[in-house]
Design an enzyme around this catalytic site. Structure first.
Site, PDB file in Angstrom:
ATOM      1  CD1 TRP A  10     -17.390  48.058 -32.416  1.00  0.00           C
ATOM      2  CD2 TRP A  10     -16.698  48.997 -34.322  1.00  0.00           C
ATOM      3  NE1 TRP A  10     -18.090  49.227 -32.570  1.00  0.00           N
ATOM      4  CE2 TRP A  10     -17.681  49.829 -33.741  1.00  0.00           C
ATOM      5  CE3 TRP A  10     -16.115  49.400 -35.523  1.00  0.00           C
ATOM      6  CZ2 TRP A  10     -18.092  51.028 -34.328  1.00  0.00           C
ATOM      7  CZ3 TRP A  10     -16.524  50.594 -36.108  1.00  0.00           C
ATOM      8  CH2 TRP A  10     -17.511  51.391 -35.510  1.00  0.00           C
ATOM      9  CE  LYS A  11     -17.080  39.477 -30.763  1.00  0.00           C
ATOM     10  NZ  LYS A  11     -17.698  38.158 -30.576  1.00  0.00           N
ATOM     11  CD  GLU A 162     -16.866  38.446 -23.580  1.00  0.00           C
ATOM     12  OE1 GLU A 162     -17.646  39.342 -23.914  1.00  0.00           O
ATOM     13  OE2 GLU A 162     -15.994  37.987 -24.333  1.00  0.00           O
ATOM     14  N   GLY A 228     -20.418  42.618 -28.128  1.00  0.00           N
ATOM     15  CA  GLY A 228     -19.902  42.375 -29.472  1.00  0.00           C
ATOM     16  C   GLY A 228     -20.843  42.915 -30.532  1.00  0.00           C
ATOM     17  N   GLY A 229     -21.691  42.025 -31.060  1.00  0.00           N
ATOM     18  CA  GLY A 229     -22.554  42.372 -32.198  1.00  0.00           C
ATOM     19  C   GLY A 229     -23.346  43.654 -32.020  1.00  0.00           C
TER      20      GLY A 229
END
Ligand code: PEP
Length: 246
Positions: A10-11, A162, A228-229
């Site tokens: 979720w950063k 990544e 991520g997003g």
């Protein structure tokens, strides 16, 4: 046989209100018994997420390499473990860039995390300049060798490849490039760890979506995804979980 592992990151996003997204994510994980699913939360949301979803794997995004001490603003491995985290990410490219973390720092973080009882997802990846120069595999395998923690083993460590140019850009490597890099990481792991290297999971991360997950997750030596997003909402994350289970 390596079980697929799909991990959300979720950063610096989310709030007490949005952890409700985890309800549908954990439900999808329950419908996918053949794979492992987890989410790395901002440090402040770990304890509330664990309280809301007992039994679902919640993790941290980073920990300090020291057990404790004068490091204002940092969070230790013992602290996130006490909050209920089961694992932590280390060496994400955003930290290597923004916080100038070195391979030695990343290795130390992984070892401290392990000492605190956390599993670890160790990130490696090349820049676009390095890829264009034909240096991607050397850069990534050098990073791996320099940041691999002592005692590395599949029951507590996964690697996330990544490519930096793929993170948050909508770009993903072609099938052949992804297969070549994951194969190179596998060979490097086996060179460093012997037979044990064959069991360590290698995740792919960088612009994974419900649309491309089916292809990416079925490339040889792609043992899962770091997302991520598309992990911020169940609507986007669940299709990735479902693609991994198929
Ligand atoms: C990440 O930064 O770990 C990541 C994979 O981000 P995104 O999926 O948004 O590219």
């Amino acid at each position: 046989m390596r079980r697929k592992l799909v991990v959300g990151n979720w950063k610096m996003n989310g709030s007490l209100a949005t952890i409700a997204e985890l309800d549908a994510i954990a439900a999808a994980a329950g419908r996918a018994p053949g794979i492992d699913v987890a989410v790395a939360m901002p440090a402040t949301l770990i304890a509330p997420a664990v309280a809301r979803m007992p039994g679902f794997a919640i993790g941290a995004q980073d920990v300090h390499q020291d057990k404790s001490g004068a490091h204002t603003g940092c969070v230790s491995a013992d602290m996130v473990r006490e909050a209920g985290a089961a694992f932590t990410i280390v060496g994400h490219s955003e930290r290597r860039t923004d916080q100038h973390e070195t391979d030695a720092d990343v290795k130390a973080k992984a070892e401290t995390a392990r000492g605190a009882g956390l599993s670890v997802i160790l990130c490696v990846g090349e820049t676009l300049t390095q890829r264009d120069a034909g240096e991607a595999e050397r850069v990534v395998t050098d990073q791996l060798a320099a940041s691999l923690p002592a005692g590395a083993a599949a029951d507590w460590l996964a690697i996330a490849y990544e490519p930096i140019w793929a993170i948050g850009t909508g770009r993903v490597p072609g099938e052949a490039d992804a297969a070549a890099m994951h194969g190179a990481i596998r060979a490097a792991l086996c060179g460093l760890l012997g037979e044990a290297g064959a069991a360590v999971r290698i995740l792919y991360g960088g612009s994974v979506t419900g649309e491309n997950a089916g292809l990416l997750l079925h490339i040889e030596d792609v043992d899962g995804a770091l997302v991520g997003g598309a992990s911020l909402t169940a609507a986007k994350f669940v299709p990735i979980v479902e693609a991994a289970q198929r």
